[in-house]
Write a protein that holds these residues in place. Structure first.
Motif, mmCIF file in Angstrom:
data_model
loop_
_atom_site.group_PDB
_atom_site.id
_atom_site.type_symbol
_atom_site.label_atom_id
_atom_site.label_comp_id
_atom_site.label_asym_id
_atom_site.label_seq_id
_atom_site.Cartn_x
_atom_site.Cartn_y
_atom_site.Cartn_z
ATOM 1 N N LYS A 2 0.828 -1.185 0.000
ATOM 2 C CA LYS A 2 0.000 0.000 0.000
ATOM 3 C C LYS A 2 0.873 1.250 0.000
ATOM 4 O O LYS A 2 1.908 1.317 0.634
ATOM 5 N N HIS A 3 0.405 2.255 -0.718
ATOM 6 C CA HIS A 3 1.128 3.512 -0.795
ATOM 7 C C HIS A 3 0.173 4.643 -0.449
ATOM 8 O O HIS A 3 -1.029 4.549 -0.667
ATOM 9 N N PHE A 4 0.701 5.712 0.050
ATOM 10 C CA PHE A 4 -0.097 6.906 0.336
ATOM 11 C C PHE A 4 0.456 8.046 -0.486
ATOM 12 O O PHE A 4 1.625 8.356 -0.437
ATOM 13 N N PHE A 5 -0.385 8.659 -1.289
ATOM 14 C CA PHE A 5 0.025 9.770 -2.134
ATOM 15 C C PHE A 5 -0.715 11.019 -1.695
ATOM 16 O O PHE A 5 -1.926 10.998 -1.510
ATOM 17 N N SER A 6 -0.029 12.119 -1.545
ATOM 18 C CA SER A 6 -0.681 13.400 -1.305
ATOM 19 C C SER A 6 -0.587 14.212 -2.579
ATOM 20 O O SER A 6 0.500 14.514 -3.055
ATOM 21 N N THR A 315 -9.066 5.474 -3.967
ATOM 22 C CA THR A 315 -8.802 6.889 -3.691
ATOM 23 C C THR A 315 -9.975 7.484 -2.925
ATOM 24 O O THR A 315 -11.108 7.008 -3.008
ATOM 25 N N GLU A 342 -3.212 -0.192 -3.765
ATOM 26 C CA GLU A 342 -2.652 1.123 -3.473
ATOM 27 C C GLU A 342 -3.781 2.018 -2.979
ATOM 28 O O GLU A 342 -4.945 1.839 -3.350
ATOM 29 N N TYR A 343 -3.429 2.976 -2.174
ATOM 30 C CA TYR A 343 -4.433 3.879 -1.612
ATOM 31 C C TYR A 343 -3.855 5.284 -1.538
ATOM 32 O O TYR A 343 -2.720 5.473 -1.111
ATOM 33 N N TYR A 344 -4.633 6.245 -2.006
ATOM 34 C CA TYR A 344 -4.229 7.631 -1.775
ATOM 35 C C TYR A 344 -5.443 8.502 -1.533
ATOM 36 O O TYR A 344 -6.554 8.194 -1.938
ATOM 37 N N THR A 345 -5.214 9.578 -0.827
ATOM 38 C CA THR A 345 -6.256 10.523 -0.504
ATOM 39 C C THR A 345 -5.729 11.925 -0.745
ATOM 40 O O THR A 345 -4.532 12.186 -0.600
ATOM 41 N N ALA A 346 -6.612 12.813 -1.160
ATOM 42 C CA ALA A 346 -6.220 14.191 -1.447
ATOM 43 C C ALA A 346 -7.403 15.103 -1.166
ATOM 44 O O ALA A 346 -8.555 14.663 -1.171
ATOM 45 N N GLN A 361 -4.825 11.504 -12.798
ATOM 46 C CA GLN A 361 -3.793 10.602 -12.291
ATOM 47 C C GLN A 361 -3.870 9.219 -12.920
ATOM 48 O O GLN A 361 -2.885 8.668 -13.397
#
Length: 368
Positions: A2-6, A315, A342-346, A361
């Motif tokens: 898992k990854h976190f993207f800002s 997301t 993978e997971y990201y939140t913005a 993205q």
């Protein structure tokens, strides 16, 4: 892993939120705004429980004969036009002196005004200095729903003259919207045109189907759409467009209710897609029996997902996203099933502000 993207969001647009909560039913849910009563009599209705007066206008309005609307106890106003010949008519309502287009009309979601707030130089804006693709409106026969359905298809600039077969992204809107939402407020065509011109995405065909199906219980549309996607939409696209017809060249992404439909497809049809993106969506832990059912189905599907899916991304629009807690609870089920994602939140919440960025993205990452 898992990854976190800002991700820095660049734009603002005030638009209604799509449904990821359980809405209270109203008479408007099943209202038929136009009913042919026979013998030239046609009833026009609108749900306006707080209105004091309702009027009528348009081609169907009889000359010199104002219609008298009556209000039922459930808040629905109705008037009957007599001696109306078979044909096609424009019409509108007037509520307390204000002209109103029928919110239940077939094209009502497509007639909303759009306010583009910004400098005109954002990733979703139309540019004059680049080639532009085409967005086609197409109709297909749904074997599941037994009728014609509409979808929109984006093809990149030069597609008509090129002989190459392209991969396909199936891009789904949220609850209450339709297939015109991604090309409209979602600015999908502009986003994809700009990325293509910048050389940042693999050439692909993007199919934007209608994920909304008129059913009494909104959640009932989820399995119906999944069946329609696999049984009718994909075959229609592969019969009519120059695309590669295999798992490695198919991707699916959906927001809110479309995310629920994407997860349904993950459970049932993970052997048909290599890429899945779930945007602002999650199963409902408060509905314990249903949530447990999804847990069991996910556990059964886990081996297939691990084997078939190359990229699984979730997301959210930060904690202000109304689907945030549901999404986190859903991810725990994927963790327990040992399914990698993978997971990201913005920032942006449960709005098109978030989802336009999501498309920007994901279009750069799939089919690479």
């Amino acid at each position: 892993m898992k990854h976190f993207f800002s991700i820095m969001t660049l734009t603002f647009c005030a638009v209604p939120m799509m449904a990821q909560w359980q809405m209270q039913p109203t008479p408007n849910d099943t209202l038929q705004p136009v009913r042919n009563l026979g013998n030239g009599n046609v009833a026009f209705s609108i749900y306006a429980p707080n209105a004091k007066q309702v009027g009528f206008g348009g081609d169907a309005m009889p000359w010199g004969k104002p219609l008298q609307f009556t209000k039922a106890d459930n808040g629905v106003w109705t008037a009957v036009v007599s001696d109306l010949k078979d044909g096609v008519y424009r019409y509108n309502f007037t509520i307390d002196g204000v002209k109103v287009q029928d919110p239940k009309g077939a094209l009502s979601a497509e007639t909303s005004a759009l306010a583009n707030i910004g400098d005109g130089k954002q990733f979703y804006d139309m540019r004059a200095d680049i080639p532009h693709g085409a967005i086609a409106q197409r109709y297909y026969y749904s074997k599941v729903l037994k009728g014609l359905r509409r979808l929109h298809v984006w093809t990149p600039a030069g597609y008509e003259k090129n002989a190459d077969k392209l991969p396909v992204l199936y891009l789904i809107h949220g609850g209450g919207d339709n297939d015109a939402s991604w090309p409209g407020v979602g600015c999908a065509g502009n986003i994809l045109d700009n990325l293509m011109a910048e050389g940042k995405m693999t050439p692909m065909v993007v199919v934007m189907p209608n994920g909304s199906i008129p059913v009494k219980n909104m959640m009932d549309e989820v399995p119906l759409f999944e069946q329609d996607l696999v049984g009718s939409i994909i075959p229609y696209i592969e019969d009519n467009y120059r695309v590669v017809a295999d798992k490695a060249h198919r991707a699916m992404a959906g927001l809110s209710m479309g995310g629920m439909e994407t997860m349904e497809t993950i459970l049932n049809d993970n052997d048909k897609f290599a890429y899945f993106w779930v945007l602002s969506a999650g199963w409902f832990p408060a509905q314990k029996e249903q949530f447990e059912g999804y847990r069991q189905r996910l556990n059964k599907a886990a081996d297939g997902i691990k084997k078939n899916v190359r990229q699984l991304v979730f997301t959210q629009g930060d904690p202000e996203d109304i689907a945030y807690q549901n999404g986190l609870a859903t991810l725990k089920l994927f963790d327990a099933a040992n399914v990698k994602y993978e997971y990201y939140t913005a920032p942006g919440g449960h709005t098109w502000y978030t989802w336009r960025n999501n498309l920007h993205q994901l279009a750069q990452r799939i089919f690479k």
